[in-house]
Design a protein around this motif. Structure first.
Motif, PDB file in Angstrom:
ATOM      1  N   HIS A 203      23.734 -57.893  62.059  1.00 23.52           N
ATOM      2  CA  HIS A 203      24.776 -58.876  62.356  1.00 23.52           C
ATOM      3  C   HIS A 203      26.143 -58.221  62.511  1.00 23.52           C
ATOM      4  N   GLU A 204      26.510 -57.373  61.561  1.00 20.57           N
ATOM      5  CA  GLU A 204      27.832 -56.741  61.593  1.00 20.57           C
ATOM      6  C   GLU A 204      27.795 -55.460  62.425  1.00 20.57           C
ATOM      7  N   PRO A 205      28.607 -55.374  63.478  1.00 18.13           N
ATOM      8  CA  PRO A 205      28.518 -54.239  64.408  1.00 18.13           C
ATOM      9  C   PRO A 205      28.893 -52.889  63.815  1.00 18.13           C
ATOM     10  N   ASP A 206      29.799 -52.865  62.849  1.00 19.37           N
ATOM     11  CA  ASP A 206      30.244 -51.580  62.307  1.00 19.37           C
ATOM     12  C   ASP A 206      29.154 -50.876  61.509  1.00 19.37           C
ATOM     13  N   PHE A 207      28.041 -51.568  61.271  1.00 19.05           N
ATOM     14  CA  PHE A 207      26.892 -50.928  60.629  1.00 19.05           C
ATOM     15  C   PHE A 207      26.334 -49.814  61.510  1.00 19.05           C
ATOM     16  N   ALA A 208      26.750 -49.777  62.758  1.00 16.61           N
ATOM     17  CA  ALA A 208      26.299 -48.711  63.666  1.00 16.61           C
ATOM     18  C   ALA A 208      26.633 -47.326  63.120  1.00 16.61           C
ATOM     19  N   ASP A 209      27.725 -47.220  62.379  1.00 19.05           N
ATOM     20  CA  ASP A 209      28.093 -45.917  61.815  1.00 19.05           C
ATOM     21  C   ASP A 209      27.081 -45.441  60.773  1.00 19.05           C
ATOM     22  N   VAL A 210      26.361 -46.376  60.179  1.00 14.91           N
ATOM     23  CA  VAL A 210      25.278 -46.025  59.254  1.00 14.91           C
ATOM     24  C   VAL A 210      23.989 -45.794  60.030  1.00 14.91           C
ATOM     25  N   ALA A 211      23.693 -46.711  60.955  1.00 17.26           N
ATOM     26  CA  ALA A 211      22.439 -46.636  61.709  1.00 17.26           C
ATOM     27  C   ALA A 211      22.320 -45.339  62.497  1.00 17.26           C
ATOM     28  N   VAL A 212      23.439 -44.850  63.024  1.00 22.69           N
ATOM     29  CA  VAL A 212      23.394 -43.655  63.875  1.00 22.69           C
ATOM     30  C   VAL A 212      22.963 -42.418  63.092  1.00 22.69           C
ATOM     31  N   THR A 213      23.162 -42.427  61.779  1.00 20.61           N
ATOM     32  CA  THR A 213      22.810 -41.249  60.975  1.00 20.61           C
ATOM     33  C   THR A 213      21.300 -41.022  60.921  1.00 20.61           C
ATOM     34  N   THR A 214      20.513 -42.059  61.249  1.00 23.32           N
ATOM     35  CA  THR A 214      19.054 -41.903  61.246  1.00 23.32           C
ATOM     36  C   THR A 214      18.555 -41.227  62.517  1.00 23.32           C
ATOM     37  N   HIS A 215      19.333 -41.325  63.599  1.00 25.19           N
ATOM     38  CA  HIS A 215      18.943 -40.788  64.915  1.00 25.19           C
ATOM     39  C   HIS A 215      17.566 -41.307  65.334  1.00 25.19           C
ATOM     40  N   PRO A 242      36.162 -58.267  58.587  1.00 24.72           N
ATOM     41  CA  PRO A 242      35.605 -57.047  57.992  1.00 24.72           C
ATOM     42  C   PRO A 242      34.233 -56.749  58.583  1.00 24.72           C
ATOM     43  N   HIS A 243      33.929 -55.481  58.738  1.00 25.58           N
ATOM     44  CA  HIS A 243      32.673 -54.995  59.307  1.00 25.58           C
ATOM     45  C   HIS A 243      32.557 -55.291  60.805  1.00 25.58           C
ATOM     46  N   GLY A 244      33.671 -55.726  61.402  1.00 29.10           N
ATOM     47  CA  GLY A 244      33.644 -55.986  62.836  1.00 29.10           C
ATOM     48  C   GLY A 244      34.891 -55.487  63.542  1.00 29.10           C
ATOM     49  N   LYS A 245      35.527 -54.479  62.948  1.00 29.39           N
ATOM     50  CA  LYS A 245      36.793 -53.991  63.482  1.00 29.39           C
ATOM     51  C   LYS A 245      36.640 -52.795  64.423  1.00 29.39           C
ATOM     52  N   ARG A 246      35.611 -51.978  64.206  1.00 31.76           N
ATOM     53  CA  ARG A 246      35.460 -50.760  65.012  1.00 31.76           C
ATOM     54  C   ARG A 246      34.774 -51.033  66.350  1.00 31.76           C
ATOM     55  N   TYR A 247      33.828 -51.961  66.349  1.00 30.23           N
ATOM     56  CA  TYR A 247      33.046 -52.237  67.560  1.00 30.23           C
ATOM     57  C   TYR A 247      32.995 -53.746  67.786  1.00 30.23           C
ATOM     58  N   PRO A 248      34.143 -54.361  68.121  1.00 32.19           N
ATOM     59  CA  PRO A 248      34.214 -55.828  68.113  1.00 32.19           C
ATOM     60  C   PRO A 248      33.663 -56.530  69.342  1.00 32.19           C
ATOM     61  N   ILE A 249      33.519 -55.815  70.462  1.00 28.87           N
ATOM     62  CA  ILE A 249      33.127 -56.519  71.687  1.00 28.87           C
ATOM     63  C   ILE A 249      32.523 -55.548  72.705  1.00 28.87           C
ATOM     64  N   GLY A 250      31.378 -55.909  73.256  1.00 24.93           N
ATOM     65  CA  GLY A 250      30.812 -55.149  74.351  1.00 24.93           C
ATOM     66  C   GLY A 250      30.064 -53.898  73.925  1.00 24.93           C
ATOM     67  N   GLN A 251      30.033 -52.921  74.831  1.00 28.20           N
ATOM     68  CA  GLN A 251      29.151 -51.759  74.690  1.00 28.20           C
ATOM     69  C   GLN A 251      29.914 -50.508  74.259  1.00 28.20           C
ATOM     70  N   TYR A 252      29.299 -49.754  73.351  1.00 26.45           N
ATOM     71  CA  TYR A 252      29.855 -48.503  72.852  1.00 26.45           C
ATOM     72  C   TYR A 252      28.754 -47.445  72.820  1.00 26.45           C
ATOM     73  N   GLN A 253      29.160 -46.193  72.925  1.00 26.15           N
ATOM     74  CA  GLN A 253      28.235 -45.079  72.740  1.00 26.15           C
ATOM     75  C   GLN A 253      28.657 -44.320  71.494  1.00 26.15           C
ATOM     76  N   ILE A 254      27.795 -44.306  70.490  1.00 30.86           N
ATOM     77  CA  ILE A 254      28.090 -43.633  69.223  1.00 30.86           C
ATOM     78  C   ILE A 254      27.040 -42.545  69.047  1.00 30.86           C
ATOM     79  N   GLU A 255      27.406 -41.326  69.387  1.00 29.68           N
ATOM     80  CA  GLU A 255      26.457 -40.206  69.421  1.00 29.68           C
ATOM     81  C   GLU A 255      25.255 -40.599  70.282  1.00 29.68           C
ATOM     82  N   ASP A 256      24.050 -40.642  69.723  1.00 26.70           N
ATOM     83  CA  ASP A 256      22.881 -40.968  70.533  1.00 26.70           C
ATOM     84  C   ASP A 256      22.494 -42.446  70.441  1.00 26.70           C
ATOM     85  N   LEU A 257      23.395 -43.270  69.909  1.00 30.09           N
ATOM     86  CA  LEU A 257      23.126 -44.693  69.733  1.00 30.09           C
ATOM     87  C   LEU A 257      24.004 -45.523  70.659  1.00 30.09           C
ATOM     88  N   ILE A 258      23.370 -46.441  71.407  1.00 28.31           N
ATOM     89  CA  ILE A 258      24.120 -47.448  72.159  1.00 28.31           C
ATOM     90  C   ILE A 258      24.321 -48.643  71.233  1.00 28.31           C
TER      91      ILE A 258
END
Length: 292
Positions: A203-215, A242-258
């Motif tokens: 639900h919260e987009p900023d969790f991507a910073d955690v998810a990306v560590t799994t690759h 909170p938890h929606g400030k870094r990636y609030p809208i649309g598409q981002y590329q975070i290392e190997d994670l879209i």
């Protein structure tokens, strides 16, 4: 000569007065029109947005697979049932292979809206899965889970849903709500097979910073931020949760994670949208070619 010189200042005065009158009229129209637009028009002007994506680990059997994402439905008294039904109809028109809902089905009091949600969600024409959001948790996560089950929606709470085509697999993982402290990525990783493309619902987009560590994930789908709900031109959203400030809208590329953040369907108070229309997102997935 004297007569002409007397007329010219008078013409300039008339033009200046006319400009001021027009300026006041425009300001008056804007003062009336913007609230009407923000409260009555944009909140129900849904954008269907198609996003083509190449997922590095997607197998050829899933080439062309269509996932339609809804988020932040926020069913409340002020949301007409006809609008909710139209959103479901528009979703079905995209001919999805799978529908995903990334949290905040309600704002509060889920039992009050149970029959409305169940009736609407039963109309989905494709398999549908969901995760919970912070508002679902703050109200009654167990009640929301029951409502989804009766609406034929499978809820992922730190679980994995696998789609198979021939011998190929596509995994959709879902973490429970981050803000509520219920997300358990370690549990998800123990359940997630080692092969096949994997997509994460959070639900919260900023969790991507955690998810990306799994690759392990090619894509994370989120909501939560509503695109700010109000986005000022050339400035952006003045308020983000909170938890929606870094990636609030649309598409981002975070290392190997879209990472993709949907603007949501419903609203929270104040119930206004400006520059952030409600969104249905259609992901057209492609497998990588030999050149890629």
């Amino acid at each position: 000569m004297g007569q002409n010189s007397g007329q010219m200042p008078k013409k300039r005065m008339l033009r200046g007065r006319s400009f001021r009158l027009w300026s006041l009229l425009i300001l008056f129209v804007l003062a009336l029109g913007l609230p009407v637009y923000g409260y009555k028009i944009e909140p129900y002007w849904v954008e269907v947005k198609t996003v083509p994506l190449v997922l590095p680990h997607l197998q050829p059997e899933f080439d062309g697979y269509r996932i339609v994402q809804l988020s932040d439905v926020h069913v409340v008294d002020q949301m007409p049932q006809s609008f909710l039904e139209r959103v479901i109809e528009q979703t079905n028109q995209q001919q999805p292979d799978l529908v995903v809902i990334t949290g905040d089905i309600v704002t509060s009091d889920p039992q009050r809206y149970a029959s409305r949600i169940e009736a609407a969600f039963k109309a989905f024409a494709a398999p549908t899965i969901a995760v919970l959001g912070n508002h679902d948790y703050w109200s009654d996560p167990g009640a929301v889970q029951q409502i989804l089950q009766k609406g034929n929606v499978e809820l992922l709470r730190n679980q994995v849903y696998t789609v198979e085509r021939d011998q190929a697999q596509l995994h959709i993982a879902g973490v429970d709500d981050v803000w509520a402290g219920a997300a358990d990525l370690d549990q998800v990783m123990t359940l997630l097979p080692k092969t096949g493309a994997a997509i994460l619902l959070a639900h919260e987009p900023d969790f991507a910073d955690v998810a990306v560590t799994t690759h392990r994930f090619d894509l994370e789908l989120s909501g939560h931020a509503h695109g700010g709900q109000v986005a000022i031109p050339f400035v952006g959203a003045p308020v983000l949760p909170p938890h929606g400030k870094r990636y609030p809208i649309g598409q981002y590329q975070i290392e190997d994670l879209i990472q993709y953040t949907n603007r949501g369907i419903g609203m929270v108070s104040p119930r206004v949208r400006f520059g952030s229309r409600p969104e249905i997102t259609v992901f057209q997935l492609s497998a990588p070619t030999a050149e890629q």
